[in-house]
Design a protein around this motif. Structure first.
Motif, mmCIF file in Angstrom:
data_model
loop_
_atom_site.group_PDB
_atom_site.id
_atom_site.type_symbol
_atom_site.label_atom_id
_atom_site.label_comp_id
_atom_site.label_asym_id
_atom_site.label_seq_id
_atom_site.Cartn_x
_atom_site.Cartn_y
_atom_site.Cartn_z
ATOM 1 N N GLU A 216 0.832 -1.208 0.000
ATOM 2 C CA GLU A 216 0.000 0.000 0.000
ATOM 3 C C GLU A 216 0.864 1.254 0.000
ATOM 4 O O GLU A 216 1.963 1.266 0.556
ATOM 5 C CB GLU A 216 -0.924 -0.009 1.224
ATOM 6 N N LYS B 212 -4.367 2.011 -1.796
ATOM 7 C CA LYS B 212 -4.728 0.697 -1.276
ATOM 8 C C LYS B 212 -4.221 -0.399 -2.212
ATOM 9 O O LYS B 212 -3.765 -1.455 -1.789
ATOM 10 C CB LYS B 212 -6.245 0.630 -1.150
ATOM 11 N N ASP C 234 -13.488 1.989 -1.474
ATOM 12 C CA ASP C 234 -13.517 0.530 -1.605
ATOM 13 C C ASP C 234 -14.067 0.119 -2.978
ATOM 14 O O ASP C 234 -13.542 -0.780 -3.636
ATOM 15 C CB ASP C 234 -14.399 -0.107 -0.525
ATOM 16 N N ALA D 263 -11.500 0.840 -5.683
ATOM 17 C CA ALA D 263 -10.416 -0.154 -5.633
ATOM 18 C C ALA D 263 -10.875 -1.468 -6.248
ATOM 19 O O ALA D 263 -10.152 -2.085 -7.044
ATOM 20 C CB ALA D 263 -9.964 -0.365 -4.185
#
Lengths: 292, 666
Positions: free
Chosen positions: A6, A39, A184, A187
């Motif tokens: 990350e 991420k 999220d 990603a």
């Protein structure tokens, strides 16, 4: 992604600060994209952000990565060309609802049916902001704008249903006001192999006085907090039409289908940009011999 | 030069292109040059197709004015083209099916009816009944005899053509070829006794290649890795070549949803780091124009081919024209560096494509190639040695590595040459955005928050400086022909070939002429062109358009106007005698007469019959009538029944307007 390291969000801080209106939803999207990239540990040099024209399309200038700030409505073909030239790059297309669902809709449909391995983030504010407030393809019925003074009487387009039926293999909806969930979703979209569309409610605080933060906050709920499954075409399509008092956020549809790049005999040999150039004399002579 | 022209006329779907191809390849393999022109229509079956194959023992630059042998594949073709056959020529047709009236041909022309059933009796006994399309092979056999081309090369070509098929098909076709050859031999003598074949040409490989194939070949030889296209005549054959050779030559081919996508993908691929190209016709290019400017401001190398066809709008999709000069010149809003090049011949189309890729990379700009239907679609033999097989691929000033000690990388660095070293996405420490808004050296926009007139001025100057050096890299135009000519003909594109041939014909009639062909349109060799034109006596432009676009362009760049204009805009390419007639007219100050000629009246009469279900008739007499209530003189066209010869109808066509004033059935 197995050796994922990350990276801090600051890695992606752009050369200049965004010039969006204070409170614009796009700030949250930019931040969520930076968080998602961190991420996934994507090095800025390996990321190419491609946009069209509009407030949200200014995004590539505000992030530390490679970028293309292209023409109005043409981000998808420009991104397709760049992606096919170098499939090692992570190509993320960003833009607004006017750019993607209006002038550029034709390209979007074809990119989805090709299932190209790209991600498209649409900052959907249901209005043309940069041109100071005209109706867009997702403006609600009856809404008054500068171009619809008696109220909009064209049905709004449903981008999620369109994506599901057109061949996109990852379809999600986010909200700029739900940054953690949004990062999220982004990603997941980038990590997905195939065409991923994330339609993002990104309120225009200046020109859309209907679809505001409070308006969304009252209505949205998260699909991941329900027992909804994401791989049933018909269930996903039904969910895409849920609108009104309750509006779903999250992944609506996710399937694993072959991507365009793997079927093309030349692209499947590796990134074009790294392939051999030109013809050797033997091949050249063979090509001429065909014509004798 | 020894030469023979063979015309093949029929309907689409008659397979006449294959026959023409076999004839041309056979000639090429013997060491003869060929130029072919197919006058076809936007129709898959039916309609009228007219293919001319001109064969010579030297290089031929156009399809010419002659017709020595006609193969008519249907009744209509027999009637419409027999009269065009030169003295001493031959008309070939299937006499089992069609009736030929010898009044429709010149007296010294030999009429060779092929009684197909009789000729092919033995072949049919051996291989079974024939398909209608096979009459072409029999006619081709006859042509091989009449043109003294022998039958061996044609056999070899047929064997190659049908190599993927059953041996029986090969044998059958060869048998039919022999049948046609033998029958012709039993009936008449060849129209030329022997070819004096150039020993050098005999030794060299002579591919029979179109302009579009040369462009595709030039692209892949230059390292083109990405080709995008939307189907559009007359550019589609580039797509077909690329698609069918994609794997072999390593080019990714993308058919797109529209031309907006085509050009934007090609530009995206250019930014991504590969050499990319796209092609279209005028209509598709109209959709591409906004993006051309984007490539200009982003400084992206990309090659775009515009193949002109008859316009405006959908216009004449399968006909040739040179009327898009101003569209390509003016493509996109704003001002930006670009290359516009108009190749002249098939081998020049190859060279121009190679050069376009080189200059696009060297100067980081869009390179636009203007072709036209005639150049792009006509095939001709080109000596293989004319194609540079050893293309040096130089990607221009590329930054392949960068570290912080070198300071900040500036994608649009202001340099003396105007060229800013380019880093490709994926390179470390050289991050930037390619912006369609104007920007500073570091690619930060100067359009919104950080508006700065001084920076705008400097980046405009930087970009435009590239044009000075680009001009120096391009070969200036030269005068061809005698320096002291009385007439200088200005031309461009495929018209070069016919103008070149017309110089000789003009010389024969006592008019000393030379030519100036403009290949590079942007940047333009103002000084060199002015020097040439200032010395010229009578200056005439020759173009396949209505408004003499190149003449007007040259005037805008040099201030020098032509003394006259020669134009053709009926969809067909110019032939050499057309130029001679027009030059003579201009020199003697004859007004340009646009009245219907007898040939044009015949064309319109046939059109009327075909579009009104009257194909049982044919026009038999054309005469002039003075004004008779129609405010203009008229052509009186008299029709007769094809079978009985009885008078059937009359048509009056305005001699000036071409209007159909009256049609009366008798």
């Amino acid at each position: 992604m197995s050796t994922l390291i990350e990276l801090p969000v600051e890695t992606y801080k752009g050369p200049v600060d965004p010039d969006w209106c204070p409170g614009c939803g796009d700030f949250g999207v930019l931040k969520a994209l930076q968080m998602a990239s961190g991420k996934l540990g994507i090095a800025p040099k390996d990321m190419l952000i491609v946009s069209g024209i509009g407030c949200s399309s200014n995004l590539p200038g505000f992030i530390h990565s490679y970028g293309i700030h292209s023409l109005h409505g043409r981000s998808i073909p420009v991104a397709t060309g760049a992606h096919l030239a170098n499939t090692d790059l992570h190509v993320v297309v960003t833009g607004g609802d006017g750019d993607g669902y209006g002038i550029g809709l034709g390209h979007l449909l074809h990119a989805m049916r090709r299932n190209l391995n790209m991600t498209y983030l649409v900052m959907d504010n249901q209005i043309y902001g940069l041109t100071t407030g005209q109706a867009s393809p997702t403006t609600g019925l009856g809404q008054k704008t500068k171009s619809t003074p008696i109220g909009n009487f064209e049905n709004p387009l449903n981008p999620l249903a369109l994506a599901i039926t057109s061949g996109a293999t990852f379809v999600a909806r986010g909200f700029s006001g739900e940054q953690k969930q949004l990062s999220d979703l982004i990603a997941k979209a980038i990590a997905h192999k195939g065409f991923s569309l994330v339609d993002i409610f990104s309120p225009c605080v200046t020109y859309n006085k209907v679809n505001t933060y409070p308006w969304f906050k009252e209505r949205v709920y998260k699909l991941e907090e329900t027992d909804f499954t994401t791989n049933d075409f018909h269930a996903s399509l039904t969910k895409a039409f849920e609108w009104g008092d309750k509006i779903p956020l999250g992944v609506l549809y996710e399937v694993d289908h072959p991507i365009y790049e793997d079927s093309d005999p030349v692209l499947s040999q590796g990134p074009l940009v790294k392939q051999k150039l030109g013809l050797d004399k033997k091949l050249f002579t063979e090509l001429l011999q065909e014509l004798v | 030069m020894q030469e023979i022209t063979v015309g093949i006329a029929g309907a689409a779907g008659d397979g006449l292109d294959k026959s023409g191809d076999t004839l041309a390849r056979s000639s090429g393999r013997m060491g003869l040059h060929v130029y072919a022109y197919n006058s076809y229509q936007s129709i898959i079956r039916g309609g009228h197709i007219w293919l001319k194959v001109r064969i010579g023992n030297e290089k031929v630059y156009n399809h010419g004015d002659n017709l020595n042998v006609l193969i008519a594949l249907n009744q209509d073709s027999l009637e419409r083209h027999s009269l065009e056959v030169n003295d001493g020529g031959v008309v070939i047709f299937n006499s089992d099916k069609f009736k030929h009236d010898s009044a429709l041909q010149k007296k010294s022309v030999f009429s060779l009816g092929l009684p197909m059933a009789q000729i092919t009796k033995d072949t049919v006994a051996k291989y079974g009944p024939l398909q209608p399309i096979m009459q072409n092979t029999i006619a081709l056999g006859a042509v091989m005899y009449l043109c003294s081309l022998g039958v061996e090369e044609a056999k070899a070509v047929l064997m190659d053509t049908f190599a993927h098929k059953d041996q029986k098909i090969v044998d059958l076709n060869i048998s039919l070829l022999n049948d046609g050859y033998a029958y012709a031999k039993s009936q008449t003598k060849p129209i030329m006794s022997q070819w004096n074949i150039n020993a050098e040409l005999k030794k060299s490989m002579l591919p029979f290649i179109t302009g579009n194939e040369a462009i595709a070949l030039g692209a892949v030889a230059s390292g083109c890795k990405f080709y995008s296209a939307y189907p559009m005549t007359p550019a589609s054959t580039i797509l077909h070549w690329m698609a069918s050779h994609a794997k072999q030559v390593g080019v990714a081919v993308k058919q797109c949803e529209d031309e907006l996508s085509v050009i934007n993908m090609a530009i995206g691929a250019g930014i991504g780091g590969v050499r990319s190209m796209c092609a279209t016709a005028g209509g598709g290019f109209a959709l591409m124009t906004e993006a051309i400017g984007m490539a200009g401001i982003m400084e992206v190398p990309v090659v775009c081919v515009e193949v002109q066809r008859g316009g405006p709008s959908t216009g004449l999709p399968t006909k040739t024209e040179q009327a898009d000069l101003f569209q390509v010149y003016g493509a996109s809003q704003g001002e930006f560096p670009k290359l516009i090049v108009a190749p002249t011949t098939v081998s020049d189309a190859y060279d121009a494509t190679v050069e376009a890729f080189h200059m696009a990379d060297k100067y980081q700009l869009p390179a636009l190639i203007i072709s036209d239907l005639l150049l792009s679609e006509h095939p001709e033999t080109v000596e293989a040695s004319k194609f540079n097989m050893d293309v040096k691929i130089d990607r221009g000033e590329l930054v392949t590595s960068w570290n912080e000690s070198m300071g900040k990388y500036k994608r649009y660095k202001f340099t003396d040459s105007g060229v800013s070293p380019r880093a490709l996405p994926g390179t470390a420490n050289t991050l930037y955005v390619s912006p369609s808004d104007d920007h500073d050296e570091e690619s930060i926009l100067i359009s919104d928050m950080y508006t700065t007139p001084a920076t705008r001025k400097k980046i405009m100057e930087k970009r435009m400086r590239k044009m000075d050096n680009l001009l120096k890299d391009l070969t200036p135009p030269k005068l061809e022909g005698p320096d002291d000519a009385d007439v200088t003909l200005l031309c461009w594109g495929s018209t070069y070939g016919v103008v070149k041939e017309s110089l000789e014909l003009l010389n024969k009639v006592g008019i000393k002429a030379n030519l100036l062909c403009i290949k590079y349109i942007v940047p333009f060799h103002v000084k060199e062109v002015m020097e040439i034109l200032n010395k010229a006596k009578k200056k005439y432009s020759v173009e396949v358009n209505f408004t003499s676009q190149m003449a007007r362009f040259v005037r805008s760049e040099t201030g020098i106007a032509m003394d006259g204009h020669i134009n053709r805009y009926d969809g067909e390419p110019i032939e050499p005698t057309f130029i001679v007639t027009k030059v003579k007219g201009l020199l003697t100050n004859k007004p340009n007469n646009t009245h219907l000629t007898e040939a044009e009246a015949m064309d319109m009469a046939y059109h009327y019959l075909r579009t009104h279900g009257l194909e049982s008739m044919r026009p038999v007499k054309f005469s002039h009538e003075s004004t008779n209530g129609h405010n203009e003189p008229t052509w009186l066209v008299e029709f007769a029944d094809k079978k009985t010869g009885d008078a059937t109808a009359k048509l009056k066509l305005g001699a000036f307007t071409g209007s159909n004033h009256e049609f009366v059935k008798l």
